[in-house]
Design an enzyme around this catalytic site. Structure first.
Site, PDB file in Angstrom:
ATOM      1  N   CYS A  57       2.426  -2.605  15.732  1.00  0.00           N
ATOM      2  CA  CYS A  57       2.238  -2.221  14.331  1.00  0.00           C
ATOM      3  C   CYS A  57       1.375  -3.242  13.584  1.00  0.00           C
ATOM      4  O   CYS A  57       1.585  -4.449  13.702  1.00  0.00           O
ATOM      5  CB  CYS A  57       3.602  -2.091  13.653  1.00  0.00           C
ATOM      6  SG  CYS A  57       3.512  -1.648  11.909  1.00  0.00           S
TER       7      CYS A  57
ATOM      8  N   CYS B 244       3.744   8.363   0.957  1.00  0.00           N
ATOM      9  CA  CYS B 244       4.336   7.392   1.877  1.00  0.00           C
ATOM     10  C   CYS B 244       4.340   6.042   1.158  1.00  0.00           C
ATOM     11  O   CYS B 244       3.277   5.520   0.819  1.00  0.00           O
ATOM     12  CB  CYS B 244       3.474   7.369   3.135  1.00  0.00           C
ATOM     13  SG  CYS B 244       3.942   6.101   4.305  1.00  0.00           S
TER      14      CYS B 244
ATOM     15  N   GLU C  49       0.828  -1.207   0.000  1.00  0.00           N
ATOM     16  CA  GLU C  49       0.000   0.000   0.000  1.00  0.00           C
ATOM     17  C   GLU C  49       0.862   1.257   0.000  1.00  0.00           C
ATOM     18  O   GLU C  49       1.978   1.256   0.522  1.00  0.00           O
ATOM     19  CB  GLU C  49      -0.890   0.006   1.250  1.00  0.00           C
ATOM     20  CG  GLU C  49      -1.975  -1.057   1.190  1.00  0.00           C
ATOM     21  CD  GLU C  49      -2.822  -1.142   2.456  1.00  0.00           C
ATOM     22  OE1 GLU C  49      -4.041  -1.282   2.321  1.00  0.00           O
ATOM     23  OE2 GLU C  49      -2.251  -1.084   3.564  1.00  0.00           O
TER      24      GLU C  49
ATOM     25  N   CYS D  56      -0.155   6.022  10.283  1.00  0.00           N
ATOM     26  CA  CYS D  56       1.065   5.289  10.650  1.00  0.00           C
ATOM     27  C   CYS D  56       0.714   4.002  11.361  1.00  0.00           C
ATOM     28  O   CYS D  56      -0.061   3.995  12.317  1.00  0.00           O
ATOM     29  CB  CYS D  56       1.925   6.108  11.604  1.00  0.00           C
ATOM     30  SG  CYS D  56       2.457   7.668  10.953  1.00  0.00           S
TER      31      CYS D  56
ATOM     32  N   CYS E  50       6.109  -7.241   6.724  1.00  0.00           N
ATOM     33  CA  CYS E  50       7.312  -6.825   7.451  1.00  0.00           C
ATOM     34  C   CYS E  50       7.743  -7.955   8.371  1.00  0.00           C
ATOM     35  O   CYS E  50       6.913  -8.670   8.919  1.00  0.00           O
ATOM     36  CB  CYS E  50       7.033  -5.567   8.272  1.00  0.00           C
ATOM     37  SG  CYS E  50       8.521  -4.900   9.060  1.00  0.00           S
TER      38      CYS E  50
ATOM     39  N   CYS F  75       7.218  -5.675  15.302  1.00  0.00           N
ATOM     40  CA  CYS F  75       7.002  -4.675  16.362  1.00  0.00           C
ATOM     41  C   CYS F  75       5.599  -4.879  16.955  1.00  0.00           C
ATOM     42  O   CYS F  75       4.623  -5.059  16.231  1.00  0.00           O
ATOM     43  CB  CYS F  75       7.149  -3.261  15.808  1.00  0.00           C
ATOM     44  SG  CYS F  75       8.813  -2.926  15.179  1.00  0.00           S
TER      45      CYS F  75
HETATM   46  N1  SAH Z   1      10.159   0.029   9.365  1.00  0.00           N
HETATM   47  C1  SAH Z   1      10.363   1.452   9.230  1.00  0.00           C
HETATM   48  C2  SAH Z   1       9.387   2.083   8.252  1.00  0.00           C
HETATM   49  C3  SAH Z   1       7.938   2.107   8.717  1.00  0.00           C
HETATM   50  S1  SAH Z   1       7.603   3.712   9.305  1.00  0.00           S
HETATM   51  C4  SAH Z   1      10.296   2.101  10.597  1.00  0.00           C
HETATM   52  O1  SAH Z   1       9.824   1.471  11.540  1.00  0.00           O
HETATM   53  O2  SAH Z   1      10.755   3.247  10.742  1.00  0.00           O
HETATM   54  C5  SAH Z   1       6.193   3.468  10.256  1.00  0.00           C
HETATM   55  C6  SAH Z   1       6.226   4.350  11.496  1.00  0.00           C
HETATM   56  O3  SAH Z   1       4.962   4.214  12.165  1.00  0.00           O
HETATM   57  C7  SAH Z   1       7.291   3.912  12.497  1.00  0.00           C
HETATM   58  O4  SAH Z   1       7.844   5.027  13.119  1.00  0.00           O
HETATM   59  C8  SAH Z   1       6.496   3.110  13.510  1.00  0.00           C
HETATM   60  O5  SAH Z   1       7.115   3.110  14.775  1.00  0.00           O
HETATM   61  C9  SAH Z   1       5.169   3.839  13.515  1.00  0.00           C
HETATM   62  N2  SAH Z   1       4.012   3.027  13.898  1.00  0.00           N
HETATM   63  C10 SAH Z   1       3.846   1.708  13.753  1.00  0.00           C
HETATM   64  N3  SAH Z   1       2.639   1.315  14.223  1.00  0.00           N
HETATM   65  C11 SAH Z   1       2.036   2.446  14.650  1.00  0.00           C
HETATM   66  C12 SAH Z   1       0.744   2.712  15.204  1.00  0.00           C
HETATM   67  N4  SAH Z   1      -0.139   1.751  15.376  1.00  0.00           N
HETATM   68  N5  SAH Z   1       0.449   3.981  15.503  1.00  0.00           N
HETATM   69  C13 SAH Z   1       1.339   4.975  15.306  1.00  0.00           C
HETATM   70  N6  SAH Z   1       2.542   4.789  14.750  1.00  0.00           N
HETATM   71  C14 SAH Z   1       2.895   3.534  14.444  1.00  0.00           C
END
Ligand code: SAH
Length: 345
Positions: free
Chosen positions: A121, A107, A94, A337, A114, A118
């Site tokens: 996420c 974005c 996406e 995000c 992935c 985490c």
């Molecule tokens: N793998 C890379 C690129 C993805 S960026 C990275 O982690 O930087 C996605 C961003 O969204 C990251 O900063 C992650 O910490 C954040 N993120 C992930 N899940 C989220 C959520 N449920 N709410 C807010 N931010 C989130």
């Protein structure tokens, strides 16, 4: 489309040059084709009218320009747009377009799914399918550039903040960045292309040495025990190592590395966390982006209340750091995000 044709999309200029030189073609041919592909967003050799008929015939015989349609497009009430691309093998990714005053930020995803797991996420919950090819990464930019051009607008920024960890797909991501920055490609300045990473340290250093792109580093915690629980990758690249690598990224005057910090209620949102984060980052050329947690039904975290986030930010500011709270965009279409998971709803 015959799979044995060479896909020209995703080839940086040096590769196009090498490829055409096998046919005995001049170097400027590669530049011409590259400008058609990315400057004019052509996916059909017939329109490349400054190339000879004979060269165009050769191109259509041996090459192709992949251009997968979006399987669905959702538009948020705040103007954010999310596209789902499905590739030939069924893998999906996406991209999210975020309009904001003069800016049009795209974005993009670097992997289908992935592998980092985490805890907070949604992409993690879908697991890892595969790395995207540079053609699939660049296509997301081509697709939205064309969509914007149709309404007289232009893409202003590209951020690798969609699905996946860009630095775990180093070779395809760096080919794509080559195309984004090239004067024969999209001509973006490095300031307007941001790679977001959890901090895969060797690749972070390698990419910073290769391209003047901007970096965002997802710290999300101020202590190793806390970060390891949220982000298993911390056991490999711990906070100290990541922050040290961040401090070493070469920066042009008044540029800064972005530190991303997802705010999770009662997990990493206390004044002590803020103070510890400030200590960790003291003196570094960074700005902190606080991201209120976006809910997605695949985990039970919650976002802190606004006052808690403001208190956290104020502590960082009082410690002399630059800090802002990231505005939530596209949550009604699961485009915010951490909400990307290519659900077929
Ligand atoms: N793998 C890379 C690129 C993805 S960026 C990275 O982690 O930087 C996605 C961003 O969204 C990251 O900063 C992650 O910490 C954040 N993120 C992930 N899940 C989220 C959520 N449920 N709410 C807010 N931010 C989130």
């Amino acid at each position: 489309m015959p799979a044995n044709k060479v896909d020209l999309k995703g080839m940086p200029i040096e590769e196009l040059e090498a490829f055409f030189s096998q046919w005995g073609k001049e170097r400027y041919r590669a530049r011409q084709v590259s400008r058609w592909l990315y400057g004019k967003l052509a996916d059909d050799f017939a329109v490349m009218t400054d190339l000879s008929k004979e060269f165009r015939a050769l191109l259509s015989l041996a090459c192709r320009v992949s251009s997968p349609a979006a399987e669905r497009i959702d538009v948020s009430s705040d103007g954010t747009e999310k596209a789902l691309f499905r590739f030939e093998d069924g893998a999906a990714a996406e991209s999210v377009l975020i309009p904001d005053e003069g800016r049009r930020t795209l974005c993009i995803s670097s992997q289908a799914g992935c592998a980092l797991g985490c805890a907070f996420c949604a992409t993690a919950a879908m697991g890892f399918r595969r790395d995207l090819l540079s053609s699939e990464i660049v296509h997301q930019v081509c697709f939205f550039s064309r969509r914007l051009a149709a309404r007289g607008e232009r893409l202003s920024n590209v951020v690798f903040m969609g699905m996946g960890e860009p630095l775990l797909n180093f070779s395809q991501v760096s080919r794509a960045i080559g195309i984004l920055l090239s004067q024969h490609g999209f001509c973006f300045s490095g300031k307007r292309v941001t790679v977001s990473t959890v901090g895969i340290v060797p690749e972070m250093q390698a990419l910073a040495g290769k391209y003047p792109v901007s970096f965002a580093v997802s710290l999300n915690a101020s202590r190793d025990d806390q970060r390891s629980l949220l982000m298993p990758v911390n056991r490999k690249h711990g906070l100290k190592e990541v922050v040290a690598a961040m401090r070493k990224i070469p920066l042009q005057s008044n540029r800064k590395v972005t530190v991303e910090y997802v705010m999770l209620a009662e997990v990493n949102d206390t004044p002590e966390d803020a103070a510890a984060l400030a200590r960790l980052l003291k003196g570094a050329r960074i700005k902190v982006n606080l991201i209120p947690y976006n809910e997605h039904g695949k985990s039970s975290y919650r976002s802190p209340r606004r006052e808690v986030i403001d208190r956290f930010r104020d502590i960082l500011l009082a410690e002399g750091l630059q800090a802002i709270t990231r505005e939530r965009r596209g949550a009604d279409i699961a485009a915010a995000c951490g909400q990307l998971c290519a659900d077929i709803r």
